[in-house]
Motif scaffolding. Structure first.
Motif, PDB file in Angstrom:
ATOM      1  N   ALA A 153       0.856  -1.187   0.000  1.00 56.93           N
ATOM      2  CA  ALA A 153       0.000   0.000   0.000  1.00 56.93           C
ATOM      3  C   ALA A 153       0.890   1.233   0.000  1.00 56.93           C
ATOM      4  CB  ALA A 153      -0.909   0.009   1.219  1.00 56.93           C
ATOM      5  N   LEU A 154       0.523   2.203  -0.823  1.00 58.83           N
ATOM      6  CA  LEU A 154       1.250   3.472  -0.889  1.00 58.83           C
ATOM      7  C   LEU A 154       0.280   4.612  -0.596  1.00 58.83           C
ATOM      8  CD1 LEU A 154       3.258   3.154  -4.253  1.00 58.83           C
ATOM      9  CD2 LEU A 154       4.020   2.491  -1.963  1.00 58.83           C
ATOM     10  N   GLY A 155       0.773   5.638   0.092  1.00 61.51           N
ATOM     11  CA  GLY A 155       0.024   6.870   0.279  1.00 61.51           C
ATOM     12  C   GLY A 155       0.718   7.973  -0.479  1.00 61.51           C
ATOM     13  N   LEU A 156      -0.006   8.717  -1.306  1.00 61.29           N
ATOM     14  CA  LEU A 156       0.640   9.773  -2.079  1.00 61.29           C
ATOM     15  C   LEU A 156      -0.194  11.041  -2.076  1.00 61.29           C
ATOM     16  CD1 LEU A 156       0.059   9.242  -5.855  1.00 61.29           C
ATOM     17  CD2 LEU A 156      -0.565   7.456  -4.276  1.00 61.29           C
ATOM     18  N   SER A 157       0.476  12.146  -2.311  1.00 65.41           N
ATOM     19  CA  SER A 157      -0.177  13.444  -2.434  1.00 65.41           C
ATOM     20  C   SER A 157       0.153  14.006  -3.813  1.00 65.41           C
ATOM     21  CB  SER A 157       0.296  14.396  -1.331  1.00 65.41           C
ATOM     22  OG  SER A 157       1.699  14.555  -1.372  1.00 65.41           O
ATOM     23  N   TYR A 158      -0.761  14.858  -4.323  1.00 67.76           N
ATOM     24  CA  TYR A 158      -0.523  15.432  -5.651  1.00 67.76           C
ATOM     25  C   TYR A 158      -1.301  16.716  -5.852  1.00 67.76           C
ATOM     26  CZ  TYR A 158      -4.712  12.534  -6.506  1.00 67.76           C
ATOM     27  OH  TYR A 158      -5.946  11.924  -6.424  1.00 67.76           O
ATOM     28  N   ASP A 159      -0.752  17.557  -6.683  1.00 72.80           N
ATOM     29  CA  ASP A 159      -1.396  18.773  -7.161  1.00 72.80           C
ATOM     30  C   ASP A 159      -2.086  18.393  -8.462  1.00 72.80           C
ATOM     31  OD1 ASP A 159      -1.993  21.182  -8.483  1.00 72.80           O
ATOM     32  OD2 ASP A 159      -0.245  22.215  -7.668  1.00 72.80           O
ATOM     33  N   GLY A 160      -3.413  18.464  -8.487  1.00 71.86           N
ATOM     34  CA  GLY A 160      -4.153  17.955  -9.632  1.00 71.86           C
ATOM     35  C   GLY A 160      -4.277  18.883 -10.815  1.00 71.86           C
ATOM     36  N   ARG A 161      -3.713  20.076 -10.730  1.00 69.76           N
ATOM     37  CA  ARG A 161      -3.932  21.066 -11.785  1.00 69.76           C
ATOM     38  C   ARG A 161      -3.454  20.611 -13.158  1.00 69.76           C
ATOM     39  NH1 ARG A 161      -1.221  26.335  -9.422  1.00 69.76           N
ATOM     40  NH2 ARG A 161       0.235  24.740  -8.664  1.00 69.76           N
TER      41      ARG A 161
ATOM     42  N   ASP B 287     -11.335  13.915  -9.922  1.00 67.43           N
ATOM     43  CA  ASP B 287     -11.562  14.508 -11.238  1.00 67.43           C
ATOM     44  C   ASP B 287     -10.373  15.356 -11.672  1.00 67.43           C
ATOM     45  OD1 ASP B 287     -14.129  13.442 -11.222  1.00 67.43           O
ATOM     46  OD2 ASP B 287     -15.026  15.263 -10.398  1.00 67.43           O
ATOM     47  N   ALA B 288     -10.417  15.790 -12.912  1.00 71.55           N
ATOM     48  CA  ALA B 288      -9.402  16.701 -13.432  1.00 71.55           C
ATOM     49  C   ALA B 288      -9.364  17.959 -12.579  1.00 71.55           C
ATOM     50  CB  ALA B 288      -9.722  17.059 -14.881  1.00 71.55           C
ATOM     51  N   GLY B 289      -8.154  18.380 -12.186  1.00 72.05           N
ATOM     52  CA  GLY B 289      -7.984  19.593 -11.411  1.00 72.05           C
ATOM     53  C   GLY B 289      -8.143  19.428  -9.921  1.00 72.05           C
ATOM     54  N   VAL B 290      -8.587  18.245  -9.469  1.00 70.26           N
ATOM     55  CA  VAL B 290      -8.780  17.992  -8.042  1.00 70.26           C
ATOM     56  C   VAL B 290      -7.483  17.466  -7.439  1.00 70.26           C
ATOM     57  CG1 VAL B 290     -10.069  16.638  -6.336  1.00 70.26           C
ATOM     58  CG2 VAL B 290     -11.241  17.556  -8.363  1.00 70.26           C
ATOM     59  N   HIS B 291      -7.193  17.885  -6.217  1.00 72.49           N
ATOM     60  CA  HIS B 291      -5.934  17.551  -5.562  1.00 72.49           C
ATOM     61  C   HIS B 291      -6.097  16.377  -4.592  1.00 72.49           C
ATOM     62  CE1 HIS B 291      -5.101  21.503  -7.166  1.00 72.49           C
ATOM     63  NE2 HIS B 291      -6.045  22.020  -6.404  1.00 72.49           N
ATOM     64  N   GLY B 292      -4.992  15.735  -4.266  1.00 71.16           N
ATOM     65  CA  GLY B 292      -5.020  14.632  -3.313  1.00 71.16           C
ATOM     66  C   GLY B 292      -4.001  14.856  -2.209  1.00 71.16           C
ATOM     67  N   LEU B 293      -4.437  14.792  -0.965  1.00 57.65           N
ATOM     68  CA  LEU B 293      -3.508  14.913   0.158  1.00 57.65           C
ATOM     69  C   LEU B 293      -3.057  13.545   0.663  1.00 57.65           C
ATOM     70  CD1 LEU B 293      -4.837  17.878   2.317  1.00 57.65           C
ATOM     71  CD2 LEU B 293      -3.401  17.869   0.273  1.00 57.65           C
ATOM     72  N   MET B 294      -3.951  12.544   0.530  1.00 57.61           N
ATOM     73  CA  MET B 294      -3.533  11.186   0.855  1.00 57.61           C
ATOM     74  C   MET B 294      -4.353  10.178   0.061  1.00 57.61           C
ATOM     75  SD  MET B 294      -2.736   9.165   4.436  1.00 57.61           S
ATOM     76  CE  MET B 294      -4.343   8.412   4.668  1.00 57.61           C
ATOM     77  N   GLN B 295      -4.034  10.072  -1.204  1.00 56.79           N
ATOM     78  CA  GLN B 295      -4.588   8.995  -2.005  1.00 56.79           C
ATOM     79  C   GLN B 295      -3.881   7.698  -1.582  1.00 56.79           C
ATOM     80  OE1 GLN B 295      -6.878   7.301  -3.664  1.00 56.79           O
ATOM     81  NE2 GLN B 295      -6.966   8.770  -5.380  1.00 56.79           N
TER      82      GLN B 295
ATOM     83  N   TYR C  78      11.191   8.849 -10.002  1.00 57.37           N
ATOM     84  CA  TYR C  78      10.654   8.854 -11.366  1.00 57.37           C
ATOM     85  C   TYR C  78       9.334   9.619 -11.491  1.00 57.37           C
ATOM     86  CZ  TYR C  78      14.120   5.180 -12.038  1.00 57.37           C
ATOM     87  OH  TYR C  78      15.294   4.467 -12.097  1.00 57.37           O
ATOM     88  N   LEU C  79       8.883  10.220 -10.407  1.00 54.66           N
ATOM     89  CA  LEU C  79       7.641  10.969 -10.448  1.00 54.66           C
ATOM     90  C   LEU C  79       7.886  12.450 -10.715  1.00 54.66           C
ATOM     91  CD1 LEU C  79       5.628   9.452  -7.447  1.00 54.66           C
ATOM     92  CD2 LEU C  79       4.923   9.442  -9.852  1.00 54.66           C
ATOM     93  N   PRO C  80       6.941  13.145 -11.358  1.00 56.30           N
ATOM     94  CA  PRO C  80       7.071  14.598 -11.517  1.00 56.30           C
ATOM     95  C   PRO C  80       6.988  15.282 -10.162  1.00 56.30           C
ATOM     96  CG  PRO C  80       4.929  13.838 -12.285  1.00 56.30           C
ATOM     97  CD  PRO C  80       5.733  12.615 -12.014  1.00 56.30           C
ATOM     98  N   ALA C  81       7.417  16.535 -10.110  1.00 56.15           N
ATOM     99  CA  ALA C  81       7.528  17.253  -8.838  1.00 56.15           C
ATOM    100  C   ALA C  81       6.193  17.443  -8.134  1.00 56.15           C
ATOM    101  CB  ALA C  81       8.196  18.612  -9.072  1.00 56.15           C
ATOM    102  N   ASN C  82       5.087  17.417  -8.884  1.00 57.82           N
ATOM    103  CA  ASN C  82       3.785  17.674  -8.263  1.00 57.82           C
ATOM    104  C   ASN C  82       3.058  16.402  -7.810  1.00 57.82           C
ATOM    105  OD1 ASN C  82       3.221  16.774 -10.847  1.00 57.82           O
ATOM    106  ND2 ASN C  82       2.330  18.708 -11.540  1.00 57.82           N
ATOM    107  N   ILE C  83       3.761  15.281  -7.800  1.00 60.71           N
ATOM    108  CA  ILE C  83       3.242  14.025  -7.250  1.00 60.71           C
ATOM    109  C   ILE C  83       4.341  13.415  -6.387  1.00 60.71           C
ATOM    110  CG2 ILE C  83       2.277  11.732  -7.712  1.00 60.71           C
ATOM    111  CD1 ILE C  83       1.579  12.695 -10.533  1.00 60.71           C
TER     112      ILE C  83
END
Length: 261
Positions: free
Chosen positions: A4-12, A51-59, A81-86
């Motif tokens: 199991a992984l927990g990740l955060s991301y900027d959805g923009r 959805d598109a544009g929605v952010h995740g603090l702990m997916q 290997y992930l972009p800076a916003n994930i």
């Protein structure tokens, strides 16, 4: 083993969570990073789509793989290997019975809204925006109609794939600090666009265009046409799922401390 992984991301920058042919989704970026780190294909399953544009603090996601690494190596190796916003925030080995979606007891979201005569600037893309004053008492009264188990067809997107429109909202809270409003929602599950459609209705009540009891009428109508237009995605954050403590998974990430209020 199951991980199991927990990740955060900027959805923009992304077309939502779920994989698409364009490759411009959070799931696509995560699975590409995992494949690069493990040198084998990896398919993930998430706790809740965004959805598109929605952010995740702990997916939270899980996947099965025949590879042994330290948990810290999974975090650092995937993030390479992930972009800076994930970013993967944590990794935990779980038993095969764990399921990121099926094991979730509830899901939590927050919507951050700026009330200002001037549009957002440094927080553009991270908050919703209204330029007229909102009535907190009216919105609080309207939100009470949503608590409990209801048929939320009036707040359901036409493309929603959920088997049933009946969901149980456990909590709705509305707080304010300065020009910023925070709306928190917790339910067993949510329909496609459900929160953004609820936000459109709460804001209509807050502006005085509708009365608090109108929200009950919208709910009882079971007709999407009865509700307000879908509100903007920018201020919506997936706070993450709620799991039984037996799974011994983190309840939050450091990103929680950034979120206003």
């Amino acid at each position: 083993m199951r991980l199991a992984l927990g990740l955060s991301y900027d959805g923009r920058a992304y077309q939502g969570w779920q994989s698409q042919l364009t490759g411009l989704t959070v799931q696509d970026k995560l699975e590409a990073a995992l494949a690069a780190f493990t040198t084998q294909p990896v398919t993930t399953l998430c706790a809740g789509r965004t959805d598109a544009g929605v952010h995740g603090l702990m997916q939270v996601v899980h996947f099965d793989i025949d590879m042994s690494r330290d948990m810290s190596s999974w975090v650092r190796g995937t993030n390479r290997y992930l972009p800076a916003n994930i970013a993967v925030q944590w990794a935990n080995e779980v038993t095969p019975e764990f399921h990121a979606r099926g094991s979730a007891l509830a899901r939590r979201y927050a919507y951050i809204l700026l009330e200002s005569a001037v549009r957002p600037s440094i927080d553009a893309g991270r908050v919703g925006w209204v330029f007229r004053p909102l009535d907190e008492q009216a919105m609080q009264a309207a939100a009470l109609h949503l608590i409990g188990e209801h048929d939320f067809t009036s707040f359901r997107a036409s493309a929603c794939q959920a088997l049933s429109p009946v969901k149980h909202i456990k909590r709705v809270s509305i707080t304010r600090r300065g020009a910023y409003w925070r709306f928190d929602f917790e339910a067993n599950a949510f329909l496609h666009h459900m929160i953004r459609n609820i936000m459109g209705c709460l804001i209509a009540v807050g502006h005085g265009a509708q009365t608090p009891d109108w929200l009950r009428e919208v709910l009882q109508a079971r007709d999407r046409k009865a509700a307000a237009p879908t509100f903007a995605p920018e201020g919506l954050y997936f706070l993450g799922p709620v799991y039984d403590p037996k799974w011994e998974l983190p309840e939050r990430t450091p990103a929680y401390d950034w979120l206003p209020l």
